[in-house]
Scaffold this motif. Structure first.
Motif, PDB file in Angstrom:
ATOM      1  N   TYR A 310       0.813  -1.209   0.000  1.00  0.00           N
ATOM      2  CA  TYR A 310       0.000   0.000   0.000  1.00  0.00           C
ATOM      3  C   TYR A 310       0.849   1.262   0.000  1.00  0.00           C
ATOM      4  CZ  TYR A 310      -3.881  -3.140   0.642  1.00  0.00           C
ATOM      5  OH  TYR A 310      -4.803  -4.137   0.447  1.00  0.00           O
ATOM      6  N   ALA A 314      -3.110   2.140  -4.328  1.00  0.00           N
ATOM      7  CA  ALA A 314      -4.231   2.711  -3.588  1.00  0.00           C
ATOM      8  C   ALA A 314      -4.944   1.624  -2.790  1.00  0.00           C
ATOM      9  CB  ALA A 314      -5.210   3.379  -4.555  1.00  0.00           C
ATOM     10  N   MET A 315      -5.506   2.034  -1.661  1.00  0.00           N
ATOM     11  CA  MET A 315      -6.234   1.093  -0.819  1.00  0.00           C
ATOM     12  C   MET A 315      -7.701   1.051  -1.231  1.00  0.00           C
ATOM     13  SD  MET A 315      -4.815   2.031   2.969  1.00  0.00           S
ATOM     14  CE  MET A 315      -3.099   2.486   3.228  1.00  0.00           C
ATOM     15  N   ARG A 329      -4.405  -2.264  11.376  1.00  0.00           N
ATOM     16  CA  ARG A 329      -5.186  -1.033  11.327  1.00  0.00           C
ATOM     17  C   ARG A 329      -4.321   0.172  11.701  1.00  0.00           C
ATOM     18  NH1 ARG A 329      -9.202  -2.287  14.820  1.00  0.00           N
ATOM     19  NH2 ARG A 329     -10.415  -3.279  13.144  1.00  0.00           N
ATOM     20  N   LEU A 332      -1.746   0.898   8.743  1.00  0.00           N
ATOM     21  CA  LEU A 332      -2.326   1.495   7.534  1.00  0.00           C
ATOM     22  C   LEU A 332      -2.884   2.880   7.804  1.00  0.00           C
ATOM     23  CD1 LEU A 332      -4.053  -1.567   5.825  1.00  0.00           C
ATOM     24  CD2 LEU A 332      -1.861  -0.513   5.309  1.00  0.00           C
ATOM     25  N   SER A 336      -2.693   5.816   4.929  1.00  0.00           N
ATOM     26  CA  SER A 336      -3.930   6.190   4.253  1.00  0.00           C
ATOM     27  C   SER A 336      -4.222   7.677   4.413  1.00  0.00           C
ATOM     28  CB  SER A 336      -5.099   5.373   4.803  1.00  0.00           C
ATOM     29  OG  SER A 336      -6.299   5.775   4.193  1.00  0.00           O
ATOM     30  N   GLU A 337      -4.718   8.275   3.331  1.00  0.00           N
ATOM     31  CA  GLU A 337      -5.151   9.665   3.369  1.00  0.00           C
ATOM     32  C   GLU A 337      -6.650   9.780   3.603  1.00  0.00           C
ATOM     33  OE1 GLU A 337      -3.903  11.349  -0.282  1.00  0.00           O
ATOM     34  OE2 GLU A 337      -1.752  11.219   0.194  1.00  0.00           O
ATOM     35  N   ARG A 338      -7.330   8.643   3.730  1.00  0.00           N
ATOM     36  CA  ARG A 338      -8.767   8.632   3.970  1.00  0.00           C
ATOM     37  C   ARG A 338      -9.093   7.427   4.846  1.00  0.00           C
ATOM     38  NH1 ARG A 338     -10.757   4.662   0.676  1.00  0.00           N
ATOM     39  NH2 ARG A 338      -9.446   4.053  -1.085  1.00  0.00           N
ATOM     40  N   VAL A 340     -10.082   3.959   6.066  1.00  0.00           N
ATOM     41  CA  VAL A 340     -10.126   2.634   5.450  1.00  0.00           C
ATOM     42  C   VAL A 340     -10.514   1.623   6.529  1.00  0.00           C
ATOM     43  CG1 VAL A 340      -8.823   0.838   4.271  1.00  0.00           C
ATOM     44  CG2 VAL A 340      -8.371   3.233   3.745  1.00  0.00           C
TER      45      VAL A 340
END
Length: 606
Positions: A310, A314-315, A329, A332, A336-338, A340
């Motif tokens: 990742y 993209a996730m 969790r 990530l 992550s920018e959002r 997930v």
């Protein structure tokens, strides 16, 4: 920027951590003798590095590494993207013992829709180009190609290269079998083709239900206008799409994008399996083994894979993990920018996906162990057959290919621990020799290949195979002697009577007599596989070089073929390959080409 240095016995983690900034960057754990133990990246260097010096460690492997740390070097960067690039470069350069390395994620295939007026549907690997849209990644090449085939069948988008597309004068076979709407010759308008592209894009985005609804609306609207042929075409598309969704994939019944990831440890190996679900459709999975995994267990391998995969891709909206859910969790969350959802499987469908992933990982481990045993036996048999001191870990094989001296190409293929390493294959265009002189060609390729070893660049092979007899082996051995590398074992593989497999003669560079192995000998089978791969790689390169030389220049050199006739020939046959494939009768049909000229063109190109 480099962190403070401390002796192993006096490493003061608390004092060091006060000097570490809360910034993105890369950290390097240094052990005795300046060995790099581990390279990592972080969104927040202080928080990440301090996690290694807690009272309780996340795993015995991490505790073992921390006990060996004598110094920690840090390099702050301006962004996480820069930290990712720097981390990848350092890992490849330093090969730290405690980094868990997987196969390069860039090898995943994608489907590309080009940015042309009439976008092209294409299979893609590698870096993305500007202007195109990329969908994926797919777990393997067959899944991507199957999807392209389905898209052709349903949406009929073009797949031809731009050079062919621009020079078509009549529809190709794909149009005749209803796999393309022939935008190259204007059989579909810009607007209608764009509508098909939009539908295909939605389908690739996992919005298949929207595509079906849109096609249903178009079918009804066409029926109200009494455009029954158009309505029937929409109906056929809907049926094909429904059949695809029903028959080709494991379907959850809901449009959702999910990655299913688990790691299994068995029989001394750790395997991470990634399954991809897009639009509720299970696209298959891909097992991966760490290439460097000192003391790692299933949890370590899973977290390392998540970080590497990742970091490049993209996730999806949902990631199912089979274990270490909380750790996954938290890890990530940094990437992550959002938001997930990283969760354990719930419901019958998700549990079935996870069980499939675990079973496939176990199957991959069993297959790998079986292959390892078979490969070890073959290498041991090769050592005994060639009277080598040890089983050869690295084997390089050379072959020469040409047609009556034209476009000579030499190949070098590499086999490491019994497995072919395609990324290390090399081709050499041979020049400056008398055409057809295989001995001179062999001398040239070995000089170019192994002079780098003398300069300190490259990897020393344990065994060199030469596809040829006594003359080629003598020429090759002379080159190695001149370079001071005559200690490398070398064997020639001379073809037997009628070139039949199993009748090969093994020629040695020293005074030993030639050897004939039994046709069912494992050592001979390994030699044959490597030799055949070298031959395939050489002849493929030779044919490409010969075709380029013949078509690219000889068409212009033919008397009577000027720029106008050349353009007409290319337009009539859709490119230079089409001209080469044309018969004399085909050439005669081109405006301005007489039978005599057609025969001259055909003779020159063949």
């Amino acid at each position: 920027m480099s962190g403070s240095e401390y002796p192993a016995a006096a490493f003061d983690a608390k004092a060091f951590l006060r000097t570490v900034p809360e910034a993105p960057g890369v950290y390097r754990m240094i052990g005795s003798d300046e060995r790099v133990l581990y390279v990592g990246k972080a969104k927040n260097l202080r928080r990440r590095v301090s996690s290694y010096f807690q009272r309780t460690q996340s795993s015995p492997r991490i505790a073992m590494m921390v006990a060996q740390i004598e110094r920690v070097d840090i390099t702050p960067t301006r962004s996480e993207a820069e930290a990712l690039i720097l981390e990848n470069n350092l890992i490849k350069q330093l090969a730290p013992r405690y980094n868990i390395l997987f196969r390069d994620d860039k090898s995943y295939p994608y489907i590309c829709l080009s940015g042309d007026i009439f976008p092209r549907l294409a299979y893609h690997r590698g870096a993305f180009a500007k202007g195109g849209r990329y969908f994926g990644p797919f777990p393997n090449g067959s899944a991507a190609r199957e999807s392209i085939h389905l898209l052709q069948k349903i949406f009929r988008l073009r797949t031809c290269e731009n050079a062919v597309f621009r020079n078509r004068s009549r529809p190709c076979l794909l149009h005749q079998i209803r796999r393309c709407t022939a935008p190259c010759v204007g059989l579909i308008s810009d607007a209608d083709y764009a509508a098909d592209v939009r539908l295909a894009t939605r389908f690739l985005d996992g919005r298949a239900n929207e595509v079906i609804d849109d096609l249903g609306a178009r079918m009804n609207e066409a029926a109200e206008r009494l455009a029954f042929e158009e309505a029937a075409a929409c109906r056929d598309q809907i049926r094909a799409l429904q059949a695809v969704l029903h028959r080709q994939f494991v379907d959850s019944g809901r449009d959702q994008d999910v990655d299913v990831i688990t790691a299994v440890e068995a029989d001394g190996l750790v395997c991470v399996n990634l399954a991809m679900v897009r639009g509720g459709r299970h696209l298959g999975d891909r097992p991966q083994f760490p290439s460097s995994a000192a003391g790692c267990d299933a949890d370590d391998a899973l977290l390392a894979f998540l970080d590497q995969h990742y970091g490049e891709h993209a996730m999806p909206a949902r990631i199912l993990v089979g274990h270490a859910v909380e750790a996954a969790r938290a890890q990530l969350a940094e990437l992550s920018e959002r938001p997930v959802a990283v969760v354990a499987p719930r419901g019958a469908a998700e549990r079935a996906w996870m069980e499939m992933a675990r079973n496939n990982a176990r199957t991959a481990i069993a297959a790998r162990n079986q292959d390892a045993g078979r490969i070890g036996a073959r290498l041991a048999a090769l050592r005994e057959a060639l009277d080598l001191a040890e089983s050869p870990a690295r084997i390089e094989c050379f072959d020469i290919s040409h047609t009556m001296g034209e476009a000579t190409v030499a190949s070098c293929v590499v086999c490491v621990d019994g497995a072919m390493k395609n990324a290390e294959y090399r081709r050499y265009n041979i020049a400056g020799i008398t055409g057809g002189d295989d001995y001179a060609a062999m001398r040239q390729v070995l000089e170019r290949r192994y002079s780098k070893l003398v300069e300190g660049d490259g990897v020393m092979p344990d065994l060199i195979l030469i596809d040829g007899g006594r003359g080629q082996v003598s020429a090759a051995h002379a080159v190695l002697a001149d370079l001071g590398l005559e200690s490398i074992a070398m064997v020639g593989v001379a073809k037997g009577e009628g070139r039949k497999p199993g009748l090969e003669t093994l020629i040695f560079a020293d005074a030993r007599a030639p050897v004939h192995l039994s046709p069912d000998a494992p050592a001979l089978h390994l030699i044959q596989e490597i030799r055949d791969e070298a031959h395939r790689f050489a002849i493929t390169g030779h044919r490409a070089r010969r075709a380029k030389a013949r078509v690219g220049s000889r068409l212009d050199d033919i008397a009577g073929v000027g720029p106008t006739r050349r353009r007409r020939l290319i337009e009539a046959f859709g490119g230079l390959d089409g001209v080469r494939a044309a018969t004399v009768e085909d050439l005669c049909r081109v405006d301005g080409v007489s039978r005599k000229l057609a025969e001259q063109i055909y003779s020159a190109l063949h």
